[in-house]
Design an enzyme around this catalytic site. Structure first.
Site, mmCIF file in Angstrom:
data_model
loop_
_atom_site.group_PDB
_atom_site.id
_atom_site.type_symbol
_atom_site.label_atom_id
_atom_site.label_comp_id
_atom_site.label_asym_id
_atom_site.label_seq_id
_atom_site.Cartn_x
_atom_site.Cartn_y
_atom_site.Cartn_z
ATOM 1 N N PRO A 1 0.805 -1.218 0.000
ATOM 2 C CA PRO A 1 0.000 0.000 0.000
ATOM 3 C C PRO A 1 0.844 1.277 0.000
ATOM 4 O O PRO A 1 1.712 1.474 0.844
ATOM 5 C CB PRO A 1 -0.815 -0.120 1.297
ATOM 6 C CG PRO A 1 -0.910 -1.581 1.536
ATOM 7 C CD PRO A 1 0.407 -2.137 1.078
ATOM 8 N N GLU A 2 0.585 2.136 -0.990
ATOM 9 C CA GLU A 2 1.229 3.438 -1.073
ATOM 10 C C GLU A 2 0.166 4.494 -0.794
ATOM 11 O O GLU A 2 -0.942 4.172 -0.362
ATOM 12 C CB GLU A 2 1.872 3.610 -2.449
ATOM 13 C CG GLU A 2 2.919 2.553 -2.767
ATOM 14 C CD GLU A 2 3.569 2.736 -4.134
ATOM 15 O OE1 GLU A 2 3.614 3.877 -4.643
ATOM 16 O OE2 GLU A 2 4.021 1.729 -4.709
ATOM 17 N N LYS B 1 2.036 6.881 4.491
ATOM 18 C CA LYS B 1 1.409 5.600 4.186
ATOM 19 C C LYS B 1 0.761 4.982 5.420
ATOM 20 O O LYS B 1 0.679 3.759 5.551
ATOM 21 C CB LYS B 1 2.449 4.626 3.620
ATOM 22 C CG LYS B 1 3.161 5.111 2.365
ATOM 23 C CD LYS B 1 4.209 4.103 1.937
ATOM 24 C CE LYS B 1 5.036 4.600 0.761
ATOM 25 N NZ LYS B 1 6.062 3.616 0.359
ATOM 26 N N ARG C 1 14.882 -2.687 -6.407
ATOM 27 C CA ARG C 1 13.461 -2.598 -6.727
ATOM 28 C C ARG C 1 13.289 -2.560 -8.239
ATOM 29 O O ARG C 1 14.085 -1.937 -8.949
ATOM 30 C CB ARG C 1 12.832 -1.336 -6.127
ATOM 31 C CG ARG C 1 13.028 -1.169 -4.623
ATOM 32 C CD ARG C 1 12.323 -2.251 -3.834
ATOM 33 N NE ARG C 1 10.892 -2.259 -4.040
ATOM 34 C CZ ARG C 1 10.038 -1.474 -3.375
ATOM 35 N NH1 ARG C 1 10.476 -0.603 -2.482
ATOM 36 N NH2 ARG C 1 8.749 -1.569 -3.594
#
Length: 280
Positions: A2-3, A61, A267
């Site tokens: 979740p961002e 966040k 990433r």
């Protein structure tokens, strides 16, 4: 995962609990990895029981429940956490239940498949310690362009990596950083201190546009299906992705180049070599 868009969707989805009284907080029986709560033991439960929820806010966040006592309940979903009002994706990964009275919503739940989430009850001093300005940067949805540029313009880090720094600007994660840079037509490997003022204006404008649009679509539910809104339904912004997880597909903007996947700071990064040309 979740961002900011996913967590803002959670926050908006539970606004109906404002005005409710927390009658009890219970740890759900969960056979999986235990999650972190603070303070330890009964104090975590006792500091919430009997309190009225005065507001629901967001810090980067994190979802924040503001209590009548002045304490805040800070919910950090991290990788797989969800804030729910409805039936969970699975019962075995339920972690916490807030029992509520007064606004017609009987319970708030925290669900976390991997158990990496954190829930803290903090007073003002503790909130500043964990989430103050030296720990969490200005919010990516509301930051002024001058502050945005100032936060990054001296950094030598690649712009994609820099955007992930939550102490600089809060809320942007790996997925939305890639989307933002594609819309702004900036190569993800460009050093932050090499961007021109005009390019910073584009990155800032793209940040607001991408995040606001993603919130409107209630976030992105990826292939693993982990992210769900508070009613246990998919988000739909994944259908609007420009580059994220689209390696090998033709760019929807230029309709010529093929999306490339590279790795930055461990990433995955996705970009279009046609729209996001690398300057020498």
């Amino acid at each position: 995962m979740p961002e900011l868009p996913e967590v803002e969707t959670m926050r908006r989805g539970i606004l109906g609990i404002v005005g409710s009284k927390i009658t009890a907080v219970e740890r759900c029986p969960c056979p999986r990895r235990p999650m972190t709560t603070s303070p330890v033991g009964k104090k975590f439960l006792e500091r919430q029981a009997g309190q009225k929820i005065e507001a629901v806010e967001r810090v980067g966040k994190r979802v924040v429940l503001c209590l009548g006592s002045g304490d805040r309940v800070v919910i950090e979903p991290r990788m797989t956490g969800l804030v729910l009002l409805s039936d969970p994706p699975t019962r075995e990964h339920l972690r916490l239940q807030w029992k509520l009275r007064g606004r017609g919503i009987p319970s708030l739940w925290f669900w976390d498949r991997r158990g990496l989430g954190v829930v803290r009850v903090v007073n003002d001093r503790e909130f500043e310690k964990y989430y103050g300005a030296d720990r969490v940067g200005p919010d990516a949805l509301t930051i002024a362009v001058e502050v945005f540029r100032e936060r990054f313009m001296k950094s030598r880090r690649p712009i994609k990596v820099a955007l992930l720094d939550q102490t600089a600007v809060a809320g942007i994660g790996n997925l939305y950083a890639a989307e933002i840079l594609h819309l702004a037509q900036i190569h993800p490997a460009r050093p932050s201190n090499r961007l021109t003022i005009a390019e910073w204006l584009r990155v800032h404008a793209a940040t607001i546009e991408i995040l606001e649009t993603a919130v409107r679509y209630e976030g992105s539910t990826l292939g693993d299906g982990t992210y769900r809104n508070v009613l246990n339904q998919d988000g739909s912004y994944q259908n609007q992705h420009r580059v994220y997880d689209r390696a090998g597909e033709v760019c929807i903007a230029c309709n010529q180049a093929t999306i490339i996947r590279i790795v930055q700071a461990q990433r995955a990064t996705f970009f279009c070599p046609g729209c996001q040309k690398r300057r020498r």
